[in-house]
Design a protein around this motif. Structure first.
Motif, PDB file in Angstrom:
ATOM      1  N   VAL A   1      22.626  74.829  20.443  1.00 34.11           N
ATOM      2  CA  VAL A   1      23.388  74.453  19.245  1.00 34.11           C
ATOM      3  C   VAL A   1      22.604  74.862  17.996  1.00 34.11           C
ATOM      4  CG1 VAL A   1      24.323  72.511  17.922  1.00 34.11           C
ATOM      5  CG2 VAL A   1      24.563  72.560  20.424  1.00 34.11           C
ATOM      6  N   LEU A   2      21.307  74.580  18.023  1.00 36.53           N
ATOM      7  CA  LEU A   2      20.451  74.916  16.881  1.00 36.53           C
ATOM      8  C   LEU A   2      20.440  76.426  16.623  1.00 36.53           C
ATOM      9  CD1 LEU A   2      18.245  74.108  14.782  1.00 36.53           C
ATOM     10  CD2 LEU A   2      16.565  74.358  16.633  1.00 36.53           C
ATOM     11  N   MET A   3      20.301  77.221  17.675  1.00 31.84           N
ATOM     12  CA  MET A   3      20.218  78.681  17.490  1.00 31.84           C
ATOM     13  C   MET A   3      21.544  79.257  16.989  1.00 31.84           C
ATOM     14  SD  MET A   3      17.401  80.285  17.597  1.00 31.84           S
ATOM     15  CE  MET A   3      18.039  81.975  17.693  1.00 31.84           C
ATOM     16  N   LYS A   4      22.652  78.761  17.509  1.00 38.96           N
ATOM     17  CA  LYS A   4      23.953  79.248  17.022  1.00 38.96           C
ATOM     18  C   LYS A   4      24.115  78.913  15.536  1.00 38.96           C
ATOM     19  CE  LYS A   4      26.285  79.098  21.500  1.00 38.96           C
ATOM     20  NZ  LYS A   4      25.830  80.454  21.865  1.00 38.96           N
ATOM     21  N   LYS A   5      23.652  77.721  15.167  1.00 40.33           N
ATOM     22  CA  LYS A   5      23.683  77.321  13.753  1.00 40.33           C
ATOM     23  C   LYS A   5      22.830  78.288  12.911  1.00 40.33           C
ATOM     24  CE  LYS A   5      24.114  74.120  10.374  1.00 40.33           C
ATOM     25  NZ  LYS A   5      25.429  73.858   9.768  1.00 40.33           N
ATOM     26  N   ARG A   6      21.628  78.578  13.387  1.00 45.18           N
ATOM     27  CA  ARG A   6      20.750  79.490  12.639  1.00 45.18           C
ATOM     28  C   ARG A   6      21.384  80.873  12.489  1.00 45.18           C
ATOM     29  NH1 ARG A   6      15.223  77.920  15.986  1.00 45.18           N
ATOM     30  NH2 ARG A   6      14.384  76.366  14.533  1.00 45.18           N
ATOM     31  N   LEU A   7      21.954  81.376  13.593  1.00 50.00           N
ATOM     32  CA  LEU A   7      22.558  82.713  13.531  1.00 50.00           C
ATOM     33  C   LEU A   7      23.740  82.736  12.567  1.00 50.00           C
ATOM     34  CD1 LEU A   7      22.438  84.115  17.189  1.00 50.00           C
ATOM     35  CD2 LEU A   7      20.733  84.230  15.363  1.00 50.00           C
ATOM     36  N   SER A   8      24.511  81.649  12.544  1.00 46.05           N
ATOM     37  CA  SER A   8      25.664  81.654  11.637  1.00 46.05           C
ATOM     38  C   SER A   8      25.179  81.571  10.179  1.00 46.05           C
ATOM     39  CB  SER A   8      26.651  80.530  11.993  1.00 46.05           C
ATOM     40  OG  SER A   8      26.232  79.309  11.457  1.00 46.05           O
ATOM     41  N   ILE A   9      24.089  80.867   9.923  1.00 45.25           N
ATOM     42  CA  ILE A   9      23.521  80.839   8.558  1.00 45.25           C
ATOM     43  C   ILE A   9      23.039  82.231   8.158  1.00 45.25           C
ATOM     44  CG2 ILE A   9      21.641  79.944   7.122  1.00 45.25           C
ATOM     45  CD1 ILE A   9      21.781  77.359   8.825  1.00 45.25           C
ATOM     46  N   LEU A  10      22.369  82.915   9.079  1.00 51.54           N
ATOM     47  CA  LEU A  10      21.901  84.276   8.776  1.00 51.54           C
ATOM     48  C   LEU A  10      23.090  85.178   8.448  1.00 51.54           C
ATOM     49  CD1 LEU A  10      19.169  84.940  11.529  1.00 51.54           C
ATOM     50  CD2 LEU A  10      18.823  84.138   9.180  1.00 51.54           C
ATOM     51  N   SER A  11      24.146  85.068   9.264  1.00 50.78           N
ATOM     52  CA  SER A  11      25.319  85.912   9.074  1.00 50.78           C
ATOM     53  C   SER A  11      25.988  85.621   7.728  1.00 50.78           C
ATOM     54  CB  SER A  11      26.291  85.684  10.241  1.00 50.78           C
ATOM     55  OG  SER A  11      27.503  86.349   9.999  1.00 50.78           O
ATOM     56  N   GLU A  12      26.204  84.326   7.439  1.00 54.55           N
ATOM     57  CA  GLU A  12      26.847  83.939   6.164  1.00 54.55           C
ATOM     58  C   GLU A  12      26.070  84.472   4.960  1.00 54.55           C
ATOM     59  OE1 GLU A  12      26.958  79.676   6.324  1.00 54.55           O
ATOM     60  OE2 GLU A  12      28.253  79.730   8.107  1.00 54.55           O
ATOM     61  N   ASN A  13      24.770  84.470   5.076  1.00 55.27           N
ATOM     62  CA  ASN A  13      23.936  84.880   3.943  1.00 55.27           C
ATOM     63  C   ASN A  13      23.517  86.349   4.032  1.00 55.27           C
ATOM     64  OD1 ASN A  13      23.180  82.262   2.275  1.00 55.27           O
ATOM     65  ND2 ASN A  13      23.255  81.679   4.438  1.00 55.27           N
ATOM     66  N   ARG A  14      24.103  87.074   4.999  1.00 51.68           N
ATOM     67  CA  ARG A  14      23.807  88.493   5.179  1.00 51.68           C
ATOM     68  C   ARG A  14      22.304  88.770   5.228  1.00 51.68           C
ATOM     69  NH1 ARG A  14      28.510  91.332   4.594  1.00 51.68           N
ATOM     70  NH2 ARG A  14      30.210  90.172   3.631  1.00 51.68           N
ATOM     71  N   ILE A  15      21.610  87.913   5.972  1.00 45.91           N
ATOM     72  CA  ILE A  15      20.166  88.113   6.158  1.00 45.91           C
ATOM     73  C   ILE A  15      19.969  88.947   7.419  1.00 45.91           C
ATOM     74  CG2 ILE A  15      17.958  86.965   6.634  1.00 45.91           C
ATOM     75  CD1 ILE A  15      19.075  84.561   5.049  1.00 45.91           C
ATOM     76  N   THR A  16      19.328  90.100   7.280  1.00 40.07           N
ATOM     77  CA  THR A  16      19.169  91.016   8.418  1.00 40.07           C
ATOM     78  C   THR A  16      17.793  90.835   9.069  1.00 40.07           C
ATOM     79  OG1 THR A  16      18.138  92.779   7.134  1.00 40.07           O
ATOM     80  CG2 THR A  16      20.561  92.749   7.209  1.00 40.07           C
ATOM     81  N   ILE A  17      17.621  91.516  10.189  1.00 36.43           N
ATOM     82  CA  ILE A  17      16.324  91.467  10.876  1.00 36.43           C
ATOM     83  C   ILE A  17      15.240  92.056   9.979  1.00 36.43           C
ATOM     84  CG2 ILE A  17      16.672  93.679  12.096  1.00 36.43           C
ATOM     85  CD1 ILE A  17      14.859  90.525  13.464  1.00 36.43           C
ATOM     86  N   ASP A  18      15.599  93.040   9.154  1.00 39.89           N
ATOM     87  CA  ASP A  18      14.602  93.605   8.235  1.00 39.89           C
ATOM     88  C   ASP A  18      14.129  92.562   7.220  1.00 39.89           C
ATOM     89  OD1 ASP A  18      14.784  96.082   9.465  1.00 39.89           O
ATOM     90  OD2 ASP A  18      16.447  96.714   8.179  1.00 39.89           O
ATOM     91  N   ASP A  19      15.070  91.757   6.732  1.00 39.37           N
ATOM     92  CA  ASP A  19      14.690  90.685   5.800  1.00 39.37           C
ATOM     93  C   ASP A  19      13.714  89.725   6.478  1.00 39.37           C
ATOM     94  OD1 ASP A  19      16.493  91.670   3.876  1.00 39.37           O
ATOM     95  OD2 ASP A  19      18.153  90.527   4.765  1.00 39.37           O
ATOM     96  N   ILE A  20      14.053  89.341   7.717  1.00 39.69           N
ATOM     97  CA  ILE A  20      13.204  88.362   8.418  1.00 39.69           C
ATOM     98  C   ILE A  20      11.838  88.966   8.723  1.00 39.69           C
ATOM     99  CG2 ILE A  20      12.956  86.988  10.525  1.00 39.69           C
ATOM    100  CD1 ILE A  20      16.023  86.718  10.535  1.00 39.69           C
ATOM    101  N   GLN A  21      11.841  90.238   9.154  1.00 39.65           N
ATOM    102  CA  GLN A  21      10.534  90.860   9.445  1.00 39.65           C
ATOM    103  C   GLN A  21       9.695  90.978   8.172  1.00 39.65           C
ATOM    104  OE1 GLN A  21      11.598  94.414  11.663  1.00 39.65           O
ATOM    105  NE2 GLN A  21      11.351  93.333  13.621  1.00 39.65           N
ATOM    106  N   GLY A  22      10.371  91.164   7.041  1.00 41.72           N
ATOM    107  CA  GLY A  22       9.642  91.169   5.779  1.00 41.72           C
ATOM    108  C   GLY A  22       8.971  89.827   5.516  1.00 41.72           C
ATOM    109  N   VAL A  23       9.707  88.751   5.803  1.00 46.63           N
ATOM    110  CA  VAL A  23       9.122  87.413   5.640  1.00 46.63           C
ATOM    111  C   VAL A  23       7.949  87.229   6.592  1.00 46.63           C
ATOM    112  CG1 VAL A  23       9.517  84.945   5.943  1.00 46.63           C
ATOM    113  CG2 VAL A  23      11.268  86.351   4.838  1.00 46.63           C
ATOM    114  N   VAL A  24       8.162  87.592   7.858  1.00 50.32           N
ATOM    115  CA  VAL A  24       7.105  87.386   8.854  1.00 50.32           C
ATOM    116  C   VAL A  24       5.870  88.204   8.479  1.00 50.32           C
ATOM    117  CG1 VAL A  24       6.466  87.593  11.279  1.00 50.32           C
ATOM    118  CG2 VAL A  24       8.776  86.863  10.668  1.00 50.32           C
TER     119      VAL A  24
END
Lengths: 194, 194
Positions: free
Chosen positions: B34-57
């Motif tokens: 449930v938590l992961m589906k929630k996270r993925l939907s937040i990423l999608s709504e905010n158009r956050i891509t894997i590149d954005d996340i890798q930039g943060v990491v």
């Protein structure tokens, strides 16, 4: 490890100590236990300690390009080096390779540094490593250079021979053969394509 | 990985993106799926891509002292980091730690970089890793900081809690607790004594 990332340690020890009998391999004495007992008795007769051997190993370098290849590989997948060497031999070479995860065997060392005995972690350790990792839902690419790698290569999803002796190629013609890191990198890259 | 060698990646992403809902953990939503589906939907709504996340990491660093501790550890035994993170998240932090062997999960990424789905390598992956390595005749020291580590710590020969929340200590009082790398190094050193 030896033949893929590093030179052969026993051959290095034979050269540095000037004891040619230490060059013997399973190609000369096919029973590994007979070979190891012979090696240990040679070490004992010549009073060669673990410190002497580690000194030899510390003077060896990984094969040219090994560290770059390994860094390329471990940025793409989990890497485990499975070897029939011993933890007490491998340390100085592993340090030069940035401490990759190494599964191998151990030696029993006396208080005076004498190499008293060898302890194989388990029979057919290379093949069993593949089975254990498959149980963790990994697809396995196994790379080796000689006869003691064949059961591991067979167990893996993909088995690749790296710069093997021609006798191995002749005996196991079904495995793909690569001759250098560029060739190995190319073949693994193709396996990773979707 | 997170909590032992690195900071929590999702918390870093929440802070850098300014989306507080991404701070939610299994302490807030106990069902991981449930938590992961929630996270993925937040990423999608905010158009956050894997590149954005890798930039943060890439902007995160391992915990202070983590690399020194890890180098100390992997010069003494084979080390595998088992994590519920994803390969596509962990890369920049693993590079800073010298590419330790990491067993974790994967994400499905779209051509546009969207995080489409998550793929758990297997259920109860941490505990199963211990069992697989025991089948290779290793004695296992498992170190973790939270509830998702407990089954792994139970399965290991020795389980150690590293800087855990007090709730975990209260719920699992039988595991030894260390608070920092010096304490962990001391405890592991004592296990290695003959």
């Amino acid at each position: 490890m030896e033949g893929v990332y590093t030179p052969e340690i026993w051959i290095g020890v034979a050269e540095k100590t000037g004891i040619p009998e230490l060059r013997l391999t399973t190609r000369d004495i096919s029973d590994y236990n007979v070979l190891m007992k012979k090696r240990l008795s040679i070490l004992s007769e010549n009073r060669i300690t673990i410190d002497d051997i580690q000194g030899v190993v510390a003077s060896l370098d990984p094969l040219p390009g090994a560290l770059d290849f390994l860094n390329w590989l471990r940025s793409r997948m989990p890497v485990i080096i499975v070897s029939d060497t011993y933890t007490q031999f491998a340390g100085p070479l592993m340090e030069k390779l940035g401490w990759p995860t190494l599964f191998c065997h151990t030696l029993t060392i006396g208080d005076d540094g004498a190499v008293l005995d060898y302890n194989l972690r388990q029979p057919d350790a290379k093949r069993k490593t593949v089975h254990a990792l498959k149980a963790l839902n990994y697809d396995i690419i196994a790379v080796g250079d000689s006869y003691n790698d064949i059961s591991m290569l067979h167990a893996a999803d993909t088995g690749i021979l790296f710069n093997p002796p021609e006798t191995v190629v002749a005996d196991y013609p079904d495995f793909p053969v690569v001759r250098d890191y560029a060739g190995l990198q190319d073949r693994i890259s193709r396996l990773l394509e979707p």
